[in-house]
Write a protein that holds these residues in place. Sequence first.
Motif, short mmCIF file in Angstrom:
data_model
loop_
_atom_site.label_atom_id
_atom_site.label_comp_id
_atom_site.label_asym_id
_atom_site.label_seq_id
_atom_site.Cartn_x
_atom_site.Cartn_y
_atom_site.Cartn_z
N ALA A 26 -4.43 -44.08 -9.48
CA ALA A 26 -4.45 -45.01 -9.48
C ALA A 26 -3.76 -44.60 -10.18
O ALA A 26 -2.12 -44.88 -10.89
CB ALA A 26 -4.77 -45.97 -9.18
N ALA A 27 -3.69 -44.10 -11.60
CA ALA A 27 -3.95 -43.57 -12.92
C ALA A 27 -2.95 -41.92 -13.20
O ALA A 27 -2.12 -41.60 -14.21
CB ALA A 27 -4.65 -43.47 -14.72
N VAL A 28 -2.81 -41.25 -11.75
CA VAL A 28 -2.36 -40.14 -12.32
C VAL A 28 -1.16 -40.48 -11.09
O VAL A 28 -0.98 -40.31 -9.79
CB VAL A 28 -2.99 -38.43 -11.78
N PRO A 29 0.18 -39.34 -11.49
CA PRO A 29 1.13 -38.76 -11.38
C PRO A 29 0.99 -38.38 -9.72
O PRO A 29 0.07 -37.70 -9.83
CB PRO A 29 2.63 -38.27 -11.90
N ASP A 30 2.06 -38.15 -8.83
CA ASP A 30 2.43 -37.60 -7.66
C ASP A 30 0.65 -37.82 -6.88
O ASP A 30 -0.30 -36.11 -6.61
CB ASP A 30 2.59 -36.65 -7.91
N ASP A 151 -20.93 -23.22 -20.49
CA ASP A 151 -21.74 -22.92 -21.61
C ASP A 151 -22.95 -23.09 -20.53
O ASP A 151 -24.18 -22.54 -21.65
CB ASP A 151 -22.29 -24.27 -22.63
N GLU A 152 -23.19 -23.71 -20.03
CA GLU A 152 -24.51 -23.33 -18.79
C GLU A 152 -24.16 -21.82 -17.51
O GLU A 152 -25.01 -21.33 -16.93
CB GLU A 152 -24.89 -24.27 -17.74
N ASP A 153 -23.48 -20.78 -18.69
CA ASP A 153 -22.91 -19.57 -17.24
C ASP A 153 -22.15 -19.66 -16.26
O ASP A 153 -23.18 -18.83 -15.97
CB ASP A 153 -24.36 -18.54 -17.82
N TYR A 154 -22.06 -20.71 -16.37
CA TYR A 154 -21.09 -20.37 -14.67
C TYR A 154 -20.05 -20.21 -14.90
O TYR A 154 -19.58 -19.58 -15.91
CB TYR A 154 -21.41 -22.11 -13.96
N ARG A 155 -19.76 -19.06 -13.47
CA ARG A 155 -18.34 -18.26 -13.33
C ARG A 155 -17.80 -19.88 -12.38
O ARG A 155 -17.95 -20.40 -11.71
CB ARG A 155 -18.29 -17.33 -11.95
N LEU A 156 -16.50 -19.55 -13.65
CA LEU A 156 -15.48 -21.10 -13.30
C LEU A 156 -14.40 -20.45 -12.81
O LEU A 156 -13.93 -19.77 -12.66
CB LEU A 156 -15.59 -21.84 -14.34
N TYR A 157 -13.82 -21.47 -11.50
CA TYR A 157 -12.44 -21.56 -10.99
C TYR A 157 -11.98 -22.41 -11.13
O TYR A 157 -12.64 -23.92 -11.18
CB TYR A 157 -12.41 -20.91 -9.54
N VAL A 158 -10.72 -22.95 -11.61
CA VAL A 158 -10.03 -24.35 -11.49
C VAL A 158 -8.94 -24.04 -10.75
O VAL A 158 -8.08 -22.98 -10.47
CB VAL A 158 -9.45 -25.10 -12.82
N LEU A 159 -8.42 -25.02 -9.07
CA LEU A 159 -7.89 -25.37 -8.49
C LEU A 159 -6.56 -26.34 -8.58
O LEU A 159 -6.58 -27.51 -9.65
CB LEU A 159 -8.12 -25.80 -7.55
N LYS A 160 -5.87 -25.87 -9.91
CA LYS A 160 -4.47 -26.55 -10.43
C LYS A 160 -4.27 -27.12 -10.01
O LYS A 160 -2.94 -28.16 -10.38
CB LYS A 160 -4.14 -25.42 -11.16
N ASP A 161 -3.83 -26.44 -7.98
CA ASP A 161 -2.62 -28.07 -7.76
C ASP A 161 -3.45 -28.93 -7.26
O ASP A 161 -3.06 -30.42 -6.56
CB ASP A 161 -1.97 -27.10 -7.18
N ALA A 162 -5.06 -29.59 -6.91
CA ALA A 162 -5.94 -30.30 -6.82
C ALA A 162 -6.66 -30.93 -8.00
O ALA A 162 -7.43 -31.35 -8.07
CB ALA A 162 -7.03 -29.31 -5.70
N THR A 163 -5.70 -30.18 -8.81
CA THR A 163 -6.02 -31.41 -11.25
C THR A 163 -5.25 -32.40 -11.51
O THR A 163 -4.16 -31.68 -10.76
CB THR A 163 -6.50 -30.08 -11.55
N ALA A 164 -5.41 -33.16 -11.80
CA ALA A 164 -3.75 -33.85 -12.77
C ALA A 164 -4.47 -34.49 -13.83
O ALA A 164 -5.45 -35.37 -13.54
CB ALA A 164 -3.10 -34.76 -11.09
N ASP A 165 -3.15 -35.29 -14.44
CA ASP A 165 -3.59 -35.75 -15.44
C ASP A 165 -2.71 -37.15 -15.06
O ASP A 165 -0.77 -36.77 -14.78
CB ASP A 165 -4.02 -35.25 -16.63
N PRO A 166 -3.31 -38.31 -16.14
CA PRO A 166 -1.96 -39.00 -16.25
C PRO A 166 -0.81 -38.83 -17.13
O PRO A 166 0.51 -39.17 -16.91
CB PRO A 166 -2.73 -40.22 -17.54
#
Length: 198
Positions: A26-30, A151-166
């Motif tokens: 409810a707090a994020v657009p779209d 910091d725990e040495d994981y390989r990381l990927y971020v899904l930019k279109d499945a992530t949002a901010d207010p």
Amino acid sequence: MTAPIPPIIPSRTALLLMDFQPAVLAAVPDSENVLSRAQAGLAWARSHDVRVVYVRVAFAPEDFAAVPGRNKTFAAVAQHGFLADGSPETDLHDCLDVRDGDIVVRKTRIGAFSDATGLHESLQAQGIDTLVLAGLSTSGVVLTTLRHAADEDYRLYVLKDATADPDPEVHRVLIEKVFPQQAEIMDTDDLWTLGKAV
């Protein structure tokens, strides 16, 4: 020229779907589009035998009592009994199907790796060293989890279109300027181009 996104090894990878709950959506657009993209990421994980991890924030009565008044983020939450475990606002969205074998963790702080979740230990026990992150919000659970995971040495990927901010500008700055220092940034459609495991 943009460097190709490195492929993953499915058996050593987990998709983290974080805080896809009514109170947070409810707090994020779209939010409907972001949720649709999270579903696409989930479909990819299911088809590639990638471990699925659901993270949600919810407080039991004893959790409320343990939040000190100096905690700027959660003191008001505890005082008013918001995000109580078992309430509809803390349920995972019903379009995200939880199956046997999925990991579901409940947290009482921002990051998915906060001490009470035991998530890092669970992933380690399963030989997982690669994480694909999606969640709400970009400046909350995604940022905090990414920093801890790096910091725990994981390989990381971020899904930019499945992530949002207010705040869309905060999302943009994190995705474009901050996260690339520690993670590969991609759209959910790009997951299918990771190709065969190496």
